[in-house]
Design a protein around this motif. Sequence first.
Motif, PDB file in Angstrom:
ATOM      1  N   TYR A  58       0.977  -1.047  -0.134  1.00 10.24           N
ATOM      2  CA  TYR A  58      -0.026  -0.014  -0.027  1.00 10.24           C
ATOM      3  C   TYR A  58       0.941   1.329   0.137  1.00 10.24           C
ATOM      4  CZ  TYR A  58      -3.462   3.279   1.389  1.00 10.24           C
ATOM      5  OH  TYR A  58      -4.139   4.483   1.649  1.00 10.24           O
ATOM      6  N   ASN A  59       1.145   1.952  -1.292  1.00 12.75           N
ATOM      7  CA  ASN A  59       1.947   3.043  -1.397  1.00 12.75           C
ATOM      8  C   ASN A  59       3.309   2.738  -0.810  1.00 12.75           C
ATOM      9  OD1 ASN A  59       0.107   5.374  -2.397  1.00 12.75           O
ATOM     10  ND2 ASN A  59      -1.260   4.526  -0.808  1.00 12.75           N
ATOM     11  N   ASN A  61       4.111   0.624   1.340  1.00 10.05           N
ATOM     12  CA  ASN A  61       4.181  -0.077   2.764  1.00 10.05           C
ATOM     13  C   ASN A  61       3.657  -1.440   2.656  1.00 10.05           C
ATOM     14  OD1 ASN A  61       4.418   2.769   4.101  1.00 10.05           O
ATOM     15  ND2 ASN A  61       2.827   3.188   3.205  1.00 10.05           N
ATOM     16  N   THR A 128      -9.134  -1.179   1.907  1.00 12.63           N
ATOM     17  CA  THR A 128      -8.669   0.493   1.361  1.00 12.63           C
ATOM     18  C   THR A 128      -9.546   1.377   1.318  1.00 12.63           C
ATOM     19  OG1 THR A 128      -8.883  -0.314  -0.866  1.00 12.63           O
ATOM     20  CG2 THR A 128      -6.588  -0.715  -0.159  1.00 12.63           C
ATOM     21  N   GLU A 130     -10.521   5.563   0.516  1.00 10.72           N
ATOM     22  CA  GLU A 130     -10.142   6.641   0.211  1.00 10.72           C
ATOM     23  C   GLU A 130     -11.316   7.652   0.217  1.00 10.72           C
ATOM     24  OE1 GLU A 130     -10.143   8.652  -4.667  1.00 10.72           O
ATOM     25  OE2 GLU A 130     -10.206   6.473  -4.400  1.00 10.72           O
ATOM     26  N   ASP A 135      -7.418  14.415   1.790  1.00 12.66           N
ATOM     27  CA  ASP A 135      -6.149  13.626   1.416  1.00 12.66           C
ATOM     28  C   ASP A 135      -6.061  12.484   2.387  1.00 12.66           C
ATOM     29  OD1 ASP A 135      -4.247  12.657  -0.548  1.00 12.66           O
ATOM     30  OD2 ASP A 135      -2.494  13.862   0.628  1.00 12.66           O
ATOM     31  N   ASP A 137      -6.554   9.367   3.022  1.00 11.48           N
ATOM     32  CA  ASP A 137      -6.719   7.826   2.634  1.00 11.48           C
ATOM     33  C   ASP A 137      -5.893   7.160   3.484  1.00 11.48           C
ATOM     34  OD1 ASP A 137      -8.189   9.076   0.457  1.00 11.48           O
ATOM     35  OD2 ASP A 137      -6.564   8.580  -1.110  1.00 11.48           O
ATOM     36  N   PHE A 138      -6.412   5.838   3.714  1.00 10.04           N
ATOM     37  CA  PHE A 138      -5.543   4.988   4.605  1.00 10.04           C
ATOM     38  C   PHE A 138      -5.721   3.354   4.393  1.00 10.04           C
ATOM     39  CE2 PHE A 138      -9.661   6.026   6.874  1.00 10.04           C
ATOM     40  CZ  PHE A 138     -10.042   4.657   7.338  1.00 10.04           C
ATOM     41  N   ALA A 176      -1.684   5.003   7.410  1.00 14.10           N
ATOM     42  CA  ALA A 176      -1.577   6.049   6.395  1.00 14.10           C
ATOM     43  C   ALA A 176      -0.680   6.067   5.226  1.00 14.10           C
ATOM     44  CB  ALA A 176      -1.179   7.630   7.238  1.00 14.10           C
ATOM     45  N   LYS A 177      -0.893   6.697   4.161  1.00 10.83           N
ATOM     46  CA  LYS A 177      -0.181   6.727   3.089  1.00 10.83           C
ATOM     47  C   LYS A 177       1.429   6.775   3.350  1.00 10.83           C
ATOM     48  CE  LYS A 177      -2.345   9.526   0.594  1.00 10.83           C
ATOM     49  NZ  LYS A 177      -2.813  10.401  -0.400  1.00 10.83           N
ATOM     50  N   ASP A 178       1.776   7.514   4.443  1.00  7.86           N
ATOM     51  CA  ASP A 178       3.200   8.086   4.767  1.00  7.86           C
ATOM     52  C   ASP A 178       3.654   6.908   5.627  1.00  7.86           C
ATOM     53  OD1 ASP A 178       1.941   8.470   7.251  1.00  7.86           O
ATOM     54  OD2 ASP A 178       2.534  10.408   7.428  1.00  7.86           O
TER      55      ASP A 178
END
Length: 258
Positions: A58-59, A61, A128, A130, A135, A137-138, A176-178
């Motif tokens: 995921y992104n 991760n 997932t 969105e 912003d 998203d997770f 999270a995306k990060d």
Amino acid sequence: MSKKKRTRLIIGIILVALSLPSITPMLMELAYKLEMNIRYDIDELNSDYAGAPDDTNYNGNIIRASHVETGEPYLDGWDDLVHPSDIRLTVNGETVETLENYPVQLLQYEDLAVEGLDRYNSAITYWTVEDKFTDQDFFAITILQNGYNTTAHGDGEVMPGYVSTEDREFKLIKIAKDGNVSEELFTFANKSKLQTQLITEDFSGPIHYYLPPGYYYPSLLYPLLYPWITTIVGIVLIAINFPTSAINRRRTKAIPTN
């Protein structure tokens, strides 16, 4: 107002009054579903069912589920062969959750091997999420914390380990995306609108926010005739027979003349 119009008006009011207790939560549920569909795009990986992979990118991760068997296999409440195991959830190689003695399914229908996320019997589900408006998203992992361990039973008996849907407890792990990881604890009785969307439908029926769990439409009599048609007919009778002319006449008389 004529006697017939008064009778029709009274019938309409009675029909609407009798229908309100049933149709109100249905309308609220429809509005809730519409709100969620407008705000979010949510996908459950487990719904792929052909052995959805137990690891996901995921992104960038890497999210992975693995297990180590801890006891002897047994038949669960649906006569599927499961093996008690410790399940480990990792994000980018770091353990975020360890679940002890959870059932891991080995076989389905006696001879069909189970693969991927299907092995965890809906006790662990991947999603997932969105958010179309922000912003935020997770990636979500929903974990059932009670009622996941049932054993085979005789006809008419309550399954050992069974917990009703209303009494179930959950943990939500959000990535999270990060790569930031956070947790939320919630129960079926005390869940947010979004958390409701992250509970897999039960074998007994769909999961709702306003309506009871497992609620469905069993026949044309209910809810087609009651409460939908009774509500519509009642509203039409009230609209057609409401004494608007009499009210307008009273208003006209109340206006002083020069």
